[in-house]
Scaffold this motif. Structure first.
Motif, mmCIF file in Angstrom:
data_model
loop_
_atom_site.group_PDB
_atom_site.id
_atom_site.type_symbol
_atom_site.label_atom_id
_atom_site.label_comp_id
_atom_site.label_asym_id
_atom_site.label_seq_id
_atom_site.Cartn_x
_atom_site.Cartn_y
_atom_site.Cartn_z
ATOM 1 N N ALA A 295 0.864 -1.184 0.000
ATOM 2 C CA ALA A 295 0.000 0.000 0.000
ATOM 3 C C ALA A 295 0.901 1.235 0.000
ATOM 4 N N PRO A 296 0.923 2.009 -1.068
ATOM 5 C CA PRO A 296 1.795 3.191 -1.122
ATOM 6 C C PRO A 296 1.408 4.226 -0.075
ATOM 7 N N PHE A 297 2.401 4.677 0.680
ATOM 8 C CA PHE A 297 2.233 5.740 1.648
ATOM 9 C C PHE A 297 2.970 6.978 1.121
ATOM 10 N N LEU A 298 2.404 8.154 1.390
ATOM 11 C CA LEU A 298 2.944 9.397 0.837
ATOM 12 C C LEU A 298 3.813 10.120 1.870
ATOM 13 N N PRO A 299 5.045 10.504 1.523
ATOM 14 C CA PRO A 299 5.927 11.200 2.461
ATOM 15 C C PRO A 299 5.343 12.541 2.898
ATOM 16 N N GLN A 300 5.516 12.851 4.176
ATOM 17 C CA GLN A 300 5.012 14.096 4.735
ATOM 18 C C GLN A 300 6.126 15.058 5.130
ATOM 19 N N ASP A 301 7.361 14.576 5.170
ATOM 20 C CA ASP A 301 8.473 15.448 5.534
ATOM 21 C C ASP A 301 9.754 14.918 4.900
ATOM 22 N N GLY A 302 10.863 15.593 5.162
ATOM 23 C CA GLY A 302 12.133 15.212 4.567
ATOM 24 C C GLY A 302 12.684 13.898 5.072
ATOM 25 N N SER B 11 9.726 9.841 12.002
ATOM 26 C CA SER B 11 10.942 9.278 11.422
ATOM 27 C C SER B 11 12.060 10.297 11.568
ATOM 28 N N VAL B 12 13.257 9.818 11.886
ATOM 29 C CA VAL B 12 14.384 10.722 12.099
ATOM 30 C C VAL B 12 15.430 10.611 10.997
ATOM 31 N N PHE B 13 15.167 9.740 10.009
ATOM 32 C CA PHE B 13 16.109 9.593 8.897
ATOM 33 C C PHE B 13 15.361 8.995 7.706
ATOM 34 N N PRO B 14 15.686 9.396 6.477
ATOM 35 C CA PRO B 14 14.916 8.902 5.322
ATOM 36 C C PRO B 14 15.086 7.415 5.040
ATOM 37 N N SER B 15 16.226 6.843 5.367
ATOM 38 C CA SER B 15 16.449 5.423 5.061
ATOM 39 C C SER B 15 15.750 4.529 6.087
#
Length: 524
Positions: A327-334, A371-375
């Motif tokens: 299920a694709p989730f959409l990013p909300q921040d960096g 989340s504190v990091f993109p990876s």
């Protein structure tokens, strides 16, 4: 009373004022054409065109996101229909926007073509004769030499030609002129604007653009039904003009800065594709990157974005699988804290729905889950669940990224709203034996834009010519120079004068250089 007075009195109104003849149809048409083709009208239409494009950026457009348009109409029952009548949900195809565009096009042509004839006539004409009183001009010098008049004029003629003047000889004088390219620059600027408008119109009529979200491991066929959103020109045939290529996203890799002051900054995005230009064509590979699009049969595939897609299995109260897959989730921040929903409308005895966040590097503290990091260093699902009575299919389009909670009830646990966290492999049994949800893992998705803009290079050529024409009109200054000689007391009196129609006032230096060339000839 004179004859003229009699004629005036015969055509006078009762108050003694002369009556002007009526314009008539031909006169009104001529007046309308002159008003339309004036530069003032062209500037007003250009401003209206820019102003008319503003609603296309602020109001949802049918060709871009019909779901948002439907939501806008539902939320604004009075304002929405009014916008619809004005064509504000499809600005660039509306009658009023097309009218402004066409009027601007006609105005520019009617404004530039007559100026072209005037310019060609001026180019073919001779430089003007010197005025009677040269000493009244902007630049003027007078001196005497011992050379004959013919020798002086020849020296002046050679110097003027060296300075790229067009020279014409008169009786005892020379007229010279340069700077014709300034008006040519003005004409090129306006003609290039027409070229740019043609390029934009060509692309709008015969082009298309669409976006699609593709989960890694899935494919895409270039057909209308595959797009998430799609818009095309009025002359584009979606059934026959779409190139029949196929592509599959095999992998996606995103790298980020892991330390230092730029920790978390994007460094590289690569999507590994395999594609076929035709259904029976050979399969090829391509490394799709942000600034390296894939070109296929006149269309271009761009990499616009990426995100995470949690893999979830939802079972209903009878133990049957009601939903399974990513299920694709959409990013909300960096840091890619991603919001999304999971729908299981076929679950029984109640339908199920979930919404919440996927956190690739989860941290839960007094600030809440984030989340504190993109990876994906510590992936986690943080969600809540809803249930409701089964509903009949209405056929109305719904966003896969929004959960309609108007007919749903949130699960309760121990007297409070249900909230849960899942790590890959974790499962949760829902209250009241409504079913279960399992976080199987996650993958990634990429957002692709596929577009075809046939008039792009025409519009680009128009913009380049526009810049060149503007530079020519700004930096080239028309200038006229005259040299007149006469004999007094056995010596030759030389008058050199010039007129600069540009903002610069360097005419004095040029006249001094011409005078030096004449005096140098005398010394020789």
């Amino acid at each position: 009373m004179t004859e003229v007075q009699d004629r005036i009195a015969a055509g006078s109104s009762p108050d003694g004022q002369p009556e002007l003849p009526a314009l008539g149809l031909k006169g009104w048409l001529r007046w309308t054409w002159r008003q339309l083709t004036s530069m003032k009208t062209a500037l007003v239409l250009l401003f209206l065109l820019a102003l008319g494009a503003v609603p296309g950026s602020l109001i949802p457009q049918t060709g871009v996101d019909p779901i948002k348009v439907a939501d806008f109409l539902e939320l604004h029952p009075k304002l929405g229909p009014f916008y619809d009548k004005l064509g504000l949900f499809d600005v660039y195809k509306s009658a009023w926007f097309s009218a402004i565009y066409l009027l601007l096009f006609i105005s520019l042509i009617g404004c530039v073509v007559p100026r072209l004839g005037v310019y060609l006539k001026a180019v073919r004409s001779r430089p003007p004769k010197p005025p009677r009183n040269l000493n009244r001009l902007q630049g003027y010098e007078s001196f005497t030499v011992d050379d004959d008049a013919d020798v002086v004029l020849e020296a002046a003629r050679s110097e003027l030609r060296r300075r790229r003047f067009r020279v014409e000889s008169y009786d005892g004088a020379i007229g010279a002129e340069r700077g014709y390219l300034r008006e040519a620059g003005n004409l090129v600027f306006h003609f290039s604007l027409i070229v740019a408008l043609i390029g934009v119109a060509w692309g709008s009529l015969f082009g298309y653009r669409g976006t699609v979200l593709v989960v890694v491991g899935n494919g895409f066929a270039n057909s209308l039904a595959q797009y998430d959103d799609f818009t095309s020109g009025a002359a584009f045939d979606t059934e026959n003009d779409l190139p029949p290529f196929l592509l599959k996203v095999n992998s996606f890799k995103a790298t980020f800065q892991e330390d230092g002051p730029q920790r978390g900054a994007a460094r590289e995005f690569n999507a590994g594709l395999t594609y076929e230009e035709t259904p029976d064509g050979p399969q090829k590979s391509y490394d799709l990157q942000v600034n390296h699009p894939l070109k296929l049969d006149g269309s271009t595939v761009y990499l616009l974005g990426h995100g995470y897609a949690p893999k979830v299995t939802v079972k209903d109260g009878s133990g049957q699988v009601a939903f399974s897959g990513p299920a694709p989730f959409l990013p909300q921040d960096g840091n890619f804290s991603s919001f999304g929903v999971i729908k299981a409308p076929d679950a029984r005895p109640v339908t199920l729905g979930f919404e919440g966040y996927f956190l690739p590097s989860a941290l839960i503290d007094n600030l809440g889950p984030r989340s504190v990091f993109p990876s994906d260093l510590n992936p986690m699902l943080v969600m809540t669940g809803y249930y409701g009575r089964p509903q009949k299919e209405t056929g109305k389009p719904e966003s896969v990224y929004q959960l309609d909670k108007s007919k749903l009830t949130q699960f309760q646990k121990d007297g409070d709203k249900l909230r849960f966290q899942l790590k890959p492999g974790d499962s949760l049994t829902l209250p009241d034996k409504a079913g279960s949800i399992t976080f199987d893992g996650y993958t990634q998705w990429v957002k692709l834009q596929i577009s075809h803009t046939p008039g792009l290079y025409v519009a680009l050529a128009g913009l380049v010519l526009m810049i060149l024409g503007l530079m020519a009109s700004l930096f080239i200054h028309p200038r006229r120079t005259w040299v007149r000689v006469r004999t007094e007391d056995g010596r030759t009196v030389v008058e050199v004068a010039g007129l600069d129609r540009g903002p610069e006032r360097g005419i004095g230096d040029e006249l001094e250089a011409i005078g030096k060339a004449i005096k140098k000839q005398e010394q020789v």
